[in-house]
Design an enzyme around this catalytic site. Structure first.
Site, PDB file in Angstrom:
ATOM      1  N   LYS A  30      -6.615  -4.695  -3.129  1.00 47.88           N
ATOM      2  CA  LYS A  30      -7.144  -5.406  -1.967  1.00 47.88           C
ATOM      3  C   LYS A  30      -8.199  -4.559  -1.254  1.00 47.88           C
ATOM      4  O   LYS A  30      -7.986  -3.365  -1.015  1.00 47.88           O
ATOM      5  CB  LYS A  30      -5.998  -5.786  -1.022  1.00 47.88           C
ATOM      6  CG  LYS A  30      -5.294  -4.613  -0.363  1.00 47.88           C
ATOM      7  CD  LYS A  30      -3.975  -5.035   0.258  1.00 47.88           C
ATOM      8  CE  LYS A  30      -3.751  -4.739   1.703  1.00 47.88           C
ATOM      9  NZ  LYS A  30      -4.154  -3.424   2.200  1.00 47.88           N
ATOM     10  N   ASP A  81       0.792  -1.249   0.000  1.00 49.86           N
ATOM     11  CA  ASP A  81       0.000   0.000   0.000  1.00 49.86           C
ATOM     12  C   ASP A  81       0.820   1.293   0.000  1.00 49.86           C
ATOM     13  O   ASP A  81       0.456   2.262   0.682  1.00 49.86           O
ATOM     14  CB  ASP A  81      -0.962   0.008   1.199  1.00 49.86           C
ATOM     15  CG  ASP A  81      -1.966  -1.132   1.161  1.00 49.86           C
ATOM     16  OD1 ASP A  81      -1.985  -1.872   0.162  1.00 49.86           O
ATOM     17  OD2 ASP A  81      -2.722  -1.287   2.131  1.00 49.86           O
ATOM     18  N   GLN A 103       8.650 -14.368  21.181  1.00 54.05           N
ATOM     19  CA  GLN A 103       8.300 -15.784  21.368  1.00 54.05           C
ATOM     20  C   GLN A 103       8.956 -16.669  20.300  1.00 54.05           C
ATOM     21  O   GLN A 103       8.334 -17.578  19.757  1.00 54.05           O
ATOM     22  CB  GLN A 103       6.780 -15.972  21.343  1.00 54.05           C
ATOM     23  CG  GLN A 103       6.045 -15.103  22.366  1.00 54.05           C
ATOM     24  CD  GLN A 103       4.555 -15.332  22.329  1.00 54.05           C
ATOM     25  OE1 GLN A 103       4.085 -16.436  22.586  1.00 54.05           O
ATOM     26  NE2 GLN A 103       3.805 -14.292  22.001  1.00 54.05           N
ATOM     27  N   VAL A 125       3.354   0.276   4.188  1.00 49.38           N
ATOM     28  CA  VAL A 125       2.629   1.017   5.225  1.00 49.38           C
ATOM     29  C   VAL A 125       1.220   0.452   5.394  1.00 49.38           C
ATOM     30  O   VAL A 125       0.669  -0.105   4.459  1.00 49.38           O
ATOM     31  CB  VAL A 125       2.563   2.518   4.861  1.00 49.38           C
ATOM     32  CG1 VAL A 125       3.961   3.103   4.800  1.00 49.38           C
ATOM     33  CG2 VAL A 125       1.802   2.782   3.570  1.00 49.38           C
ATOM     34  N   THR A 126       0.640   0.695   6.575  1.00 44.11           N
ATOM     35  CA  THR A 126       1.323   1.105   7.790  1.00 44.11           C
ATOM     36  C   THR A 126       1.686  -0.144   8.585  1.00 44.11           C
ATOM     37  O   THR A 126       0.978  -1.158   8.504  1.00 44.11           O
ATOM     38  CB  THR A 126       0.431   2.046   8.659  1.00 44.11           C
ATOM     39  OG1 THR A 126      -0.764   1.344   9.042  1.00 44.11           O
ATOM     40  CG2 THR A 126       0.068   3.299   7.919  1.00 44.11           C
ATOM     41  N   GLU A 144      -4.636  -0.770  -1.497  1.00 35.74           N
ATOM     42  CA  GLU A 144      -5.937  -0.854  -0.813  1.00 35.74           C
ATOM     43  C   GLU A 144      -6.943   0.031  -1.543  1.00 35.74           C
ATOM     44  O   GLU A 144      -6.718   1.239  -1.699  1.00 35.74           O
ATOM     45  CB  GLU A 144      -5.801  -0.419   0.652  1.00 35.74           C
ATOM     46  CG  GLU A 144      -7.108  -0.556   1.435  1.00 35.74           C
ATOM     47  CD  GLU A 144      -6.976  -0.221   2.916  1.00 35.74           C
ATOM     48  OE1 GLU A 144      -5.849  -0.159   3.433  1.00 35.74           O
ATOM     49  OE2 GLU A 144      -8.030  -0.037   3.564  1.00 35.74           O
ATOM     50  N   LYS A 162      -7.544  -4.892   5.001  1.00 31.55           N
ATOM     51  CA  LYS A 162      -6.229  -4.552   5.540  1.00 31.55           C
ATOM     52  C   LYS A 162      -5.234  -5.661   5.191  1.00 31.55           C
ATOM     53  O   LYS A 162      -4.152  -5.412   4.688  1.00 31.55           O
ATOM     54  CB  LYS A 162      -6.305  -4.307   7.054  1.00 31.55           C
ATOM     55  CG  LYS A 162      -7.287  -3.203   7.452  1.00 31.55           C
ATOM     56  CD  LYS A 162      -7.002  -1.887   6.742  1.00 31.55           C
ATOM     57  CE  LYS A 162      -7.987  -0.802   7.127  1.00 31.55           C
ATOM     58  NZ  LYS A 162      -7.941   0.348   6.206  1.00 31.55           N
ATOM     59  N   CYS A 218      -1.950  -2.595   7.828  1.00 33.40           N
ATOM     60  CA  CYS A 218      -1.968  -3.516   6.690  1.00 33.40           C
ATOM     61  C   CYS A 218      -0.749  -4.428   6.639  1.00 33.40           C
ATOM     62  O   CYS A 218      -0.847  -5.572   6.189  1.00 33.40           O
ATOM     63  CB  CYS A 218      -2.118  -2.730   5.395  1.00 33.40           C
ATOM     64  SG  CYS A 218      -3.731  -1.941   5.296  1.00 33.40           S
TER      65      CYS A 218
END
Ligand code: TIU
Length: 227
Positions: free
Chosen positions: A130, A25, A203, A158-159, A73, A133, A163
């Site tokens: 798209k 995007d 993790q 971005v961002t 987007e 997001k 997204c």
């Protein structure tokens, strides 16, 4: 085994499948005044800072003949793919589909709904419009990746926490090995970018890896030299 020096540990590069660069995007709607990002109340100037670095990464990947995906987007002109919930959200006077300074806001084909000229797709690169997001939702992305035997994604754009992170999470659940390029992604909120980098690699890499552009390009060049 070729790799990119990354966190939380080195990112193994594929040996019998492919890797792609995905640029999320980088469109005028988010980067310029009068676009969707601006009408949501954000300072759009922050996002400009990554353009030279992302361009360097893009050119490096082009030189190494790595497949390039760009996402955009945007919604159909009749807004049939835009949930009312998304249209209602935000605090500006204008919303999705209304006419702003760069045409109808977040509508496919409008002047604002185009990749910024510095990063414009070249012929042979894949543009994925798209509606959501995440870049996998209601798009051709997964079939286009499968057609090229792509298993590894370098994510940028971005961002970071909207997204980019949504797309990485969608990709991770589908089995893709994702690396977020730290200095080729940006947010309207610096603390959200930082938290996202940490969330992705926490993790033991619950969503994936992170690394700066220099490390990515060095790893990719060694990988291509060996391959
Ligand atoms: N508002 C915001 O931060 N982002 C979006 O609405 N779309 C993307 O992140 N591309």
């Amino acid at each position: 085994m070729p790799y990119i020096i990354a966190q939380p540990y080195d990112y193994p590069l594929p040996t019998d499948s492919n890797l792609a660069l995905i640029i999320i995007d980088m469109q005028r709607d988010f980067m310029e005044l009068g676009g969707f990002g601006d009408i949501l109340g954000n300072d759009v100037s922050r996002l400009q800072t990554i353009v030279p670095t992302l361009k360097r990464l893009l050119n490096g990947c082009r030189a190494l003949q790595i497949p390039i995906f760009h996402t955009l987007e945007g919604h159909q002109a009749d807004l049939s793919d835009c949930p009312e919930s998304k249209r209602k959200r935000g605090k500006g006077e204008l919303t999705i589909g209304d006419v702003g300074p760069m045409g109808r806001i977040l509508v496919l084909g409008e002047p604002g709904n185009s990749i910024i000229p510095e990063l414009a797709p070249l012929s042979g690169e894949i543009l994925i419009p798209k509606p959501g997001k995440g870049a996998f939702y209601n798009t051709q992305l997964e079939s286009q990746l499968q057609a090229r035997n792509i298993t590894h994604l370098l994510t940028t754009g971005v961002t970071t926490e909207v997204c980019v992170q949504s797309t990485m999470r969608e990709a991770n659940d589908r089995g893709y090995e994702c690396l977020l390029v730290e200095d080729a992604t940006e947010s309207y909120f610096p603390e959200f970018k930082q938290s996202t980098l940490e969330m992705v690699r926490a993790q033991g890499g619950i969503v994936g890896w992170t690394a700066p552009t220099d490390s990515v390009l060095q790893g990719l060049r060694e990988w291509r030299d060996e391959g």
